[in-house]
Design a protein around this motif. Sequence first.
Motif, short mmCIF file in Angstrom:
data_model
loop_
_atom_site.label_atom_id
_atom_site.label_comp_id
_atom_site.label_asym_id
_atom_site.label_seq_id
_atom_site.Cartn_x
_atom_site.Cartn_y
_atom_site.Cartn_z
N HIS A 118 0.83 -1.20 0.00
CA HIS A 118 0.00 0.00 0.00
C HIS A 118 0.87 1.26 0.00
O HIS A 118 1.89 1.32 0.71
N LYS A 119 0.45 2.26 -0.76
CA LYS A 119 1.11 3.56 -0.76
C LYS A 119 0.04 4.65 -0.73
O LYS A 119 -1.00 4.53 -1.36
N ALA A 120 0.33 5.72 0.04
CA ALA A 120 -0.61 6.83 0.14
C ALA A 120 0.11 8.02 0.76
O ALA A 120 1.27 7.93 1.17
N ILE A 121 -0.60 9.14 0.82
CA ILE A 121 -0.15 10.31 1.56
C ILE A 121 -1.10 10.47 2.73
O ILE A 121 -2.30 10.67 2.54
N MET A 122 -0.59 10.35 3.95
CA MET A 122 -1.43 10.47 5.14
C MET A 122 -0.85 11.54 6.06
O MET A 122 0.34 11.51 6.38
N MET A 123 -1.71 12.45 6.48
CA MET A 123 -1.31 13.56 7.35
C MET A 123 -0.13 14.31 6.75
O MET A 123 0.78 14.74 7.45
N GLY A 124 -0.14 14.42 5.42
CA GLY A 124 0.89 15.16 4.71
C GLY A 124 2.21 14.44 4.56
O GLY A 124 3.19 15.02 4.09
N MET A 125 2.26 13.15 4.94
CA MET A 125 3.50 12.39 4.87
C MET A 125 3.33 11.16 3.99
O MET A 125 2.24 10.57 3.95
N PRO A 126 4.41 10.74 3.31
CA PRO A 126 4.34 9.51 2.51
C PRO A 126 4.10 8.31 3.43
O PRO A 126 4.74 8.18 4.48
N PHE A 127 3.18 7.47 3.03
CA PHE A 127 2.83 6.29 3.83
C PHE A 127 3.03 5.04 2.99
O PHE A 127 2.62 4.98 1.83
N GLU A 128 3.66 4.03 3.59
CA GLU A 128 3.81 2.73 2.95
C GLU A 128 3.47 1.64 3.96
O GLU A 128 3.87 1.72 5.13
N GLY A 129 2.74 0.64 3.51
CA GLY A 129 2.40 -0.48 4.38
C GLY A 129 2.35 -1.77 3.59
O GLY A 129 2.23 -1.76 2.36
N MET A 130 2.46 -2.87 4.31
CA MET A 130 2.40 -4.18 3.65
C MET A 130 1.67 -5.16 4.56
O MET A 130 1.90 -5.21 5.76
#
Length: 223
Positions: A118-130
Motif C-alpha cells: 500500500h502507498k498513500a499520503i497520510m497527514m501530509g507524509m508519505p505512507f507505505e504499508g504491507m
Amino acid sequence: MKQQLLAITAATLLFVACNNEEKTSAESSLKDSSGAKTEIKDDGKKEQAWIPVDSAMMNKAWAESMTLGEPHKMLAKSAGTWTADITMWMADGAPPTKSTGSTVNTMLFGGLYQQSKHKAIMMGMPFEGMSTVAYDNTEKKYVSTWIDNMGSGILVMSGDWDNATKSLNMSGKMKNPANGLECTEREVFKPVDDNHQTLEMYGPDPKTGKEYKMMEIQYTRKK
C-alpha cells in the motif's frame, strides 16, 4: 495386637485405594474433548500433553494444510492493482480527512497467501504499508499481519467470513504507543463486486478508549 495390626493394615489399604481412585478421577478430569490429556505445570497452568503422530498422519495433515480451498480462491480474486479513496477520523465525531492511495495485491506460494503493498499520503507524509493475508486450514480462520513505515510493531489479526453480511471480520491486539495500554483493532473487509471493495477499520477513541470507526477505504480496481 493382631487386631491393631489388622486395623492399621486395613486403614492403609483403604487410604491407598482412595488415593488411587482420586488420582484416576483427577487424570480423567484432565482430558479435553478430544481425549488428549493435559498436564498441570508448577505455575498452575494447564498444558496439553503431546499426542504422538506417525509419518502417515503427518503426511496427510500437511497435505490438507497446504490444499487450496474456497477461501484462498476468494483472496485470489483481489489480485491486481487498486486505487484507494481513504477517509480518516482522528477521533470519534472529528471531521474527516481524505486522501488517495494505491494497493497492489499479489498471491504467493501457489495461491496460499495474499501479499498487499500500500502507498498513500497520510497527514501530509508519505505512507507505505504491507500486509499478508492467509486462510489457515488447520485453525479454520483467516490470519493477517500488517507492518508500515509509521510504526515498528507487527499487528497480527485473525477472524472469520460472515455469510450473513458477506464480509471478512478480523481483529487483533496491539499496544497504544501513546499510553502503553493494549487495545483492540478491528477491521471489516467487504467485496462489493469484482471491481469494488470496502475496508472499515475500528479502534479506541484517543480520549475515551471506546471503539469508533477510524478509517474507511473504498477500493476500485485499476484498469
